[in-house]
Design an enzyme around this catalytic site. Structure first.
Site, short mmCIF file in Angstrom:
data_model
loop_
_atom_site.label_atom_id
_atom_site.label_comp_id
_atom_site.label_asym_id
_atom_site.label_seq_id
_atom_site.Cartn_x
_atom_site.Cartn_y
_atom_site.Cartn_z
N ASP A 26 12.13 -3.73 -1.29
CA ASP A 26 12.40 -2.98 -0.02
C ASP A 26 12.46 -1.47 -0.51
OD1 ASP A 26 12.99 -2.44 2.52
OD2 ASP A 26 15.01 -1.94 1.94
N ASP A 36 13.43 1.78 1.93
CA ASP A 36 14.54 2.72 2.21
C ASP A 36 15.86 2.04 1.93
OD1 ASP A 36 13.29 4.39 3.93
OD2 ASP A 36 12.91 2.84 5.06
N ASP A 54 18.60 -3.89 -0.22
CA ASP A 54 19.87 -3.43 -0.14
C ASP A 54 20.74 -3.86 1.00
OD1 ASP A 54 18.07 -1.75 1.51
OD2 ASP A 54 19.89 -0.62 2.09
#
Length: 342
Positions: A26, A28, A225
């Site tokens: 990922d 961001d 995250d």
């Protein structure tokens, strides 16, 4: 095929960048936040890449094109090609192309990344509900998205055309904090129309399909995250995952995670790619990792001992997840988590 319920984080005697052939990263909250590289990310990715691990960047953010994302990564010191980037815009474009005729007009509510992805699939982006679109595609359009774009979507959907969304993440990390994501914008259109979109992005199958098709990964590791997109997407795809604590998920949320949100591994940041992972061992006293032991006493999670904070967190996860089984852990973990300073 989904994985069975996980009751503790796994250990690995081999560094993760050696145990897996491809990292599905990922962006961001993992590689960058608000456009700036997260601490340790650039060096960790360089070492992993130099060691032979294929790095692919998988993002629910549909705003930018793969070329723009790759350029940004390269500027940060993480060399990347457009082919290394997979976006929810590409996933939703493929989903739409499978259902719509070639050359179909699509009303776009989003950024350039969505328009480029639609064109690549032979679809024609249009800007108004009066342009006779046969579908609506909605993706994150950035903080300056004009309110009138939502109205155009509502007008077209009210006329009966199908509605597709790149993703439904309610929030997105930024340099200044957590901001509203595409899911919040989707809610605006849902409220106005009463309709439900077909969604392509993580954690749903269209995004996993797009990622596998574009990377050819044989033993991938999802790195993210977010529990409800990255980790759940890995769970749905039957692949392993690494949660890093540099984005939206904190220790308390991880301890309380339901089965589909429990990662295979947990680490502070992307340095976790370059190391093995410690085992969590069950004993008569509870679950031990490093110098910590976590157990359930009454209606609370209790942490005893001392050591590295991450080892304590791993032990707490094992105690909480084992207690909760196929559900979410509702035990009070506040004092135990606070001891770790995470």
């Amino acid at each position: 095929m989904s994985q069975p319920s996980r009751t503790r984080p796994s250990g690995s005697g081999t560094a993760l960048n050696e145990a897996y052939d491809t990292a599905l990263l990922d962006l961001d909250g993992v590689v960058y936040a608000g456009g700036r590289a997260i601490v340790h990310a650039v060096d960790s990715l360089r070492v992993a890449r130099d060691g032979g691990m294929h790095l692919a960047y998988v993002t629910n953010n549909a705003l930018r094109t793969p070329a723009a994302v790759a350029g940004h990564l390269t500027e940060l010191g993480v060399p990347a090609e457009p082919a290394d980037v997979i976006t929810s815009a590409q996933a939703v474009a493929r989903l739409m192309a499978d259902q719509l005729p070639a050359g179909a007009r699509v009303l776009v509510v989003g950024g350039e990344g969505l328009r480029v992805a639609l064109r690549e699939r032979g679809l024609v982006p249009v800007e108004s509900a009066d342009d006779e679109p046969v579908a609506v595609a909605q993706g994150y359009g950035g903080p300056d998205m004009a309110w009138g774009r939502f109205a155009e979507a509502a007008y077209a959907i009210a006329r009966g055309v199908p509605w597709f969304a790149s993703n439904t993440d309610l929030t997105i990390p930024s340099a200044r904090g957590i901001a509203p994501g595409n899911g919040a914008a989707v809610e605006v259109v849902r409220i106005a129309t009463g309709a439900e979109p077909q969604v392509a992005g993580k954690p749903l199958p269209p995004m996993h399909r797009e990622t596998v098709l574009r990377t050819g990964a044989r033993r991938p590791l999802v790195v993210g995250d977010r529990l409800d997109t990255d980790i759940e997407g890995a769970f749905n795809g039957g692949v392993d995952s690494l949660l890093v604590l540099t984005g939206v998920t904190d220790a308390a949320r991880l301890v309380a995670a339901s089965p589909e949100h429990r990662p295979t591994y947990v680490d502070a940041d992307l340095r976790g790619l370059l190391t093995g992972q410690p085992e969590v061992v069950e004993s008569g006293e509870g679950f031990g990792c490093g110098g910590w032991t976590a157990s359930v006493r009454g209606d609370a999670l209790v942490l005893a001992g001392d050591g590295g904070a991450l080892d304590g967190l791993r032990a707490l996860c094992a105690a909480a997840w084992s207690y909760a089984g196929d559900g979410s852990c509702g035990l009070d973990a506040g004092k135990a988590v606070a001891r770790l300073g995470l």
